[in-house]
Design a protein around this motif. Structure first.
Motif, PDB file in Angstrom:
ATOM      1  N   SER A 280      16.730  18.001   0.034  1.00 46.87           N
ATOM      2  CA  SER A 280      16.183  17.185   0.815  1.00 46.87           C
ATOM      3  C   SER A 280      16.547  15.845   0.342  1.00 46.87           C
ATOM      4  N   ILE A 281      16.019  14.855   1.102  1.00 46.81           N
ATOM      5  CA  ILE A 281      16.320  13.479   0.775  1.00 46.81           C
ATOM      6  C   ILE A 281      15.128  12.649   0.488  1.00 46.81           C
ATOM      7  N   LYS A 282      15.113  11.807  -0.666  1.00 44.21           N
ATOM      8  CA  LYS A 282      14.089  10.998  -0.806  1.00 44.21           C
ATOM      9  C   LYS A 282      14.667   9.819  -1.645  1.00 44.21           C
ATOM     10  N   ASP A 283      14.289   8.488  -1.163  1.00 44.92           N
ATOM     11  CA  ASP A 283      14.824   7.364  -1.869  1.00 44.92           C
ATOM     12  C   ASP A 283      16.312   7.288  -1.888  1.00 44.92           C
ATOM     13  N   SER A 284      17.223   7.773  -0.835  1.00 44.01           N
ATOM     14  CA  SER A 284      18.398   7.572  -0.590  1.00 44.01           C
ATOM     15  C   SER A 284      19.045   8.550  -1.718  1.00 44.01           C
ATOM     16  N   LYS A 285      18.687   9.302  -1.963  1.00 48.82           N
ATOM     17  CA  LYS A 285      18.876  10.480  -2.968  1.00 48.82           C
ATOM     18  C   LYS A 285      18.871  11.967  -2.618  1.00 48.82           C
ATOM     19  N   PHE A 286      19.653  12.747  -2.600  1.00 47.30           N
ATOM     20  CA  PHE A 286      19.295  14.382  -2.587  1.00 47.30           C
ATOM     21  C   PHE A 286      18.382  14.713  -3.788  1.00 47.30           C
ATOM     22  N   TYR A 287      17.666  15.505  -3.574  1.00 52.54           N
ATOM     23  CA  TYR A 287      16.826  16.551  -4.235  1.00 52.54           C
ATOM     24  C   TYR A 287      16.793  17.990  -4.047  1.00 52.54           C
TER      25      TYR A 287
ATOM     26  N   ILE B  31      37.979  10.217  -9.900  1.00 51.14           N
ATOM     27  CA  ILE B  31      36.903  10.412  -8.769  1.00 51.14           C
ATOM     28  C   ILE B  31      35.576  11.018  -9.245  1.00 51.14           C
ATOM     29  N   PHE B  32      35.874  11.719 -10.321  1.00 53.00           N
ATOM     30  CA  PHE B  32      34.606  12.482 -11.054  1.00 53.00           C
ATOM     31  C   PHE B  32      33.773  11.414 -11.758  1.00 53.00           C
ATOM     32  N   ASN B  33      34.609  10.547 -12.463  1.00 49.80           N
ATOM     33  CA  ASN B  33      33.654   9.492 -13.122  1.00 49.80           C
ATOM     34  C   ASN B  33      32.812   8.812 -12.223  1.00 49.80           C
ATOM     35  N   ARG B  34      33.389   8.477 -10.815  1.00 51.27           N
ATOM     36  CA  ARG B  34      32.596   7.664  -9.922  1.00 51.27           C
ATOM     37  C   ARG B  34      31.196   8.600  -9.687  1.00 51.27           C
ATOM     38  N   ILE B  35      31.270   9.669  -9.504  1.00 51.76           N
ATOM     39  CA  ILE B  35      29.927  10.427  -9.237  1.00 51.76           C
ATOM     40  C   ILE B  35      28.919  10.483 -10.531  1.00 51.76           C
ATOM     41  N   ILE B  36      29.739  10.542 -11.633  1.00 54.08           N
ATOM     42  CA  ILE B  36      28.965  10.639 -12.989  1.00 54.08           C
ATOM     43  C   ILE B  36      28.210   9.125 -13.007  1.00 54.08           C
ATOM     44  N   ASP B  37      28.899   8.366 -12.928  1.00 49.96           N
ATOM     45  CA  ASP B  37      28.427   6.748 -12.993  1.00 49.96           C
ATOM     46  C   ASP B  37      27.154   6.767 -12.063  1.00 49.96           C
ATOM     47  N   SER B  38      27.226   7.210 -10.632  1.00 53.81           N
ATOM     48  CA  SER B  38      26.307   7.121  -9.625  1.00 53.81           C
ATOM     49  C   SER B  38      25.183   7.861 -10.156  1.00 53.81           C
TER      50      SER B  38
ATOM     51  N   LEU C 108      26.063   7.324  -3.935  1.00 53.10           N
ATOM     52  CA  LEU C 108      27.349   8.363  -4.038  1.00 53.10           C
ATOM     53  C   LEU C 108      26.557   9.721  -4.518  1.00 53.10           C
ATOM     54  N   ALA C 109      26.389  10.623  -3.854  1.00 48.79           N
ATOM     55  CA  ALA C 109      25.678  12.005  -4.187  1.00 48.79           C
ATOM     56  C   ALA C 109      26.444  13.094  -4.154  1.00 48.79           C
TER      57      ALA C 109
ATOM     58  N   LYS D 173      20.853   5.658   3.127  1.00 50.31           N
ATOM     59  CA  LYS D 173      21.140   6.905   3.186  1.00 50.31           C
ATOM     60  C   LYS D 173      22.073   7.429   2.072  1.00 50.31           C
ATOM     61  N   PRO D 174      22.224   8.705   1.331  1.00 46.45           N
ATOM     62  CA  PRO D 174      22.985   9.014   0.630  1.00 46.45           C
ATOM     63  C   PRO D 174      24.597   9.322   1.262  1.00 46.45           C
ATOM     64  N   ILE D 175      25.645   9.514   0.268  1.00 44.77           N
ATOM     65  CA  ILE D 175      26.974   9.557   1.009  1.00 44.77           C
ATOM     66  C   ILE D 175      27.624  10.569  -0.023  1.00 44.77           C
ATOM     67  N   VAL D 176      28.234  11.422   0.697  1.00 39.86           N
ATOM     68  CA  VAL D 176      29.160  12.362   0.079  1.00 39.86           C
ATOM     69  C   VAL D 176      30.555  12.142   0.334  1.00 39.86           C
ATOM     70  N   MET D 177      31.670  12.238  -0.423  1.00 41.86           N
ATOM     71  CA  MET D 177      32.900  12.378  -0.096  1.00 41.86           C
ATOM     72  C   MET D 177      33.143  13.857  -0.125  1.00 41.86           C
ATOM     73  N   SER D 178      33.226  14.432   1.253  1.00 41.64           N
ATOM     74  CA  SER D 178      33.233  15.743   1.237  1.00 41.64           C
ATOM     75  C   SER D 178      34.739  16.337   1.656  1.00 41.64           C
ATOM     76  N   GLU D 179      35.880  15.315   1.375  1.00 36.79           N
ATOM     77  CA  GLU D 179      37.162  15.935   1.188  1.00 36.79           C
ATOM     78  C   GLU D 179      38.124  14.724   0.558  1.00 36.79           C
ATOM     79  N   PHE D 180      38.691  15.232  -0.383  1.00 33.80           N
ATOM     80  CA  PHE D 180      39.770  14.590  -1.130  1.00 33.80           C
ATOM     81  C   PHE D 180      40.705  15.729  -1.717  1.00 33.80           C
TER      82      PHE D 180
END
Length: 443
Positions: free
Chosen positions: A41-48, A368-375, A382-383, A336-343
């Motif tokens: 689900s989504i709460k506060d612009s994050k996936f849960y 790219i992984f470092n970006r999601i870790i930082d997020s 960036l979820a 809203k959350p955002i996903v980089m769903s292709e790279f």
């Protein structure tokens, strides 16, 4: 009751239980596995995931239902690949929910819909089986139900079915990409095409999975429905009106059919909106779109240079960060959350050989992984990430790269050289990076 009689009765019950247990193991009397899977689900612009924030590094696994099919697939391979992905922390798979057409040049074969409204039951069963196996492993599916591109039939096939003439296949010498896109843009204003597509959505979403006994709309294995792979406003700004009408109708229908699970567009980001970030924002403020998506292709976009790989890998990382930042700003603005769903990123010298170095790819992936870790650390929007893509144990011919009917499916779709962007089971350095990053996201 006499003592001997009691002993005989107890032994009889024990052996009866043992026989029933053996029947279940063999599958003869097996009942559907419906272990609990937490809703995303989504709460506060994050996936849960349940009651905990959910940040992930997943994969594109578009061909999963094809190898999950009982008669034409390879279920042994599917199970091995799901187990391998799960072992490195991959629990989020982006999957093609069916192709269309006759599987001509550069296209998926066999297709879920070889003809409009006619379904290949074996491939439906393959999707059912895939989702059931994912459920056993607590993995999540993002299902896209159409495609802007010809490699799976998609929107252009609906046009062909409804009297718009032959598809100008851009992989044939006599046609250009402009001709293909001008043809495909008609889909968004083609009433019978849209009606057929909406019937497909309804058919798929209201299906009951015989392996679990669950209706798709009740199955939390499905994290999200995507309207299409890389839907685009095509060629000119005036196409936005028809595109927006189609998009709004589609997400409203999906929400009506399934008010529980998430909805997203499947877009590649500003590349799908004529490089116009205002248009990207405008079309994603719809209340029925739960989160944003973006895709990124350094090779296709001219960031990566085969003749200057080390330096252009760093250029690709720099441009990737800029590109992501543009989209993250919009996600923050509309909450809203955002996903980089292709790279994706090629092997050294764009080699198709599994022996070729993946050092540059690993360098790009790690950035790219470092970006999601930082997020995750900052609880940012960036979820998630879904790399393109996982090819597992596929066997390919590195001397050719051309996909032919009957060949193993890889992450690279049929129109592309097989193995170009695929991560195989033998790419241990890449898989170790994924495992380490996913472990960090859990800490």
């Amino acid at each position: 009751m006499k003592k001997n009689t009691l002993i005989i009765l107890l032994l009889s019950i024990m052996f009866s239980c043992k026989d029933k247990k053996q029947e279940t193991i063999s599958g003869e009397q097996e009942t559907p596995s419906i272990n609990k899977v937490d809703l995303i689900s989504i709460k506060d612009s994050k996936f849960y995931k349940g009651d905990k924030p959910y940040y992930f590094i997943g994969a594109n696994y578009w061909y999963g239902p094809l190898i999950g099919a009982k008669n034409i697939g390879d279920r042994e391979r599917l199970i091995k690949e799901l187990d391998l992905m799960k072992s490195v922390g991959i629990d989020n798979l982006r999957i093609l929910a069916g192709a269309e057409g006759d599987g001509g040049d550069s296209r998926v074969h066999p297709a879920l819909q070889p003809e409009q409204g006619v379904y290949n039951e074996d491939l439906l069963d393959g999707l059912d089986f895939l989702l059931a196996e994912m459920r056993k492993r607590n993995m999540y599916a993002v299902l896209y139900m159409n495609n802007n591109w010809i490699w799976s039939g998609g929107m252009s096939e609906y046009l062909k079915w409804n009297g718009y003439g032959d598809v100008p296949n851009p992989f044939l010498e006599q046609y250009t990409w402009d001709e293909y896109m001008n043809y495909t843009k008609q889909f968004h204003s083609c009433k019978p095409c849209k009606e057929a597509y909406y019937k497909h959505i309804t058919f798929l979403m209201t299906r009951t999975n015989p392996y679990t006994g669950l209706k798709y709309t009740d199955d939390n294995t499905i994290m999200s429905w995507q309207v299409a792979n890389e839907p685009r406003v095509l060629m000119t700004p005036d196409h936005e009106t028809a595109f927006a009408e189609w998009l709004n109708e589609t997400v409203a229908l999906i929400r009506k059919l399934d008010p529980i699970h998430l909805v997203s567009t499947g877009t590649e980001g500003k590349h799908g909106f004529l490089q116009n970030m205002d248009m990207f924002e405008r079309l994603h403020t719809n209340k029925n779109i739960d989160y944003l998506a973006m895709h990124m292709w350094p090779k296709n976009w001219g960031w990566y240079d085969i003749n200057n790989e080390k330096e252009s890998t760093q250029v690709s990382i720099k441009n990737a960060n800029t590109y992501m930042n543009e989209h993250i700003l919009i996600a923050e603005k509309i909450n809203k959350p955002i996903v980089m769903s292709e790279f994706g990123f090629p092997r050294e010298k764009e080699s198709l050989s599994l022996d070729a170095s993946v050092e540059n790819r690993d360098t790009f992936y790690k950035a790219i992984f470092n970006r999601i870790i930082d997020s995750k650390k900052s609880q940012g929007v960036l979820a998630g990430l879904n790399f393109w893509g996982f090819a597992g144990f596929a066997k390919t011919n590195p001397d050719n790269g051309k996909w032919q009917h009957g060949d193993d499916f890889t992450a690279d779709p049929p129109q592309e050289p097989q193995g170009l962007n695929s991560v195989f089971a033998s790419d241990t350095s890449t898989l170790n990076l994924i495992k380490e990053a996913n472990q960090t996201l859990l800490d």
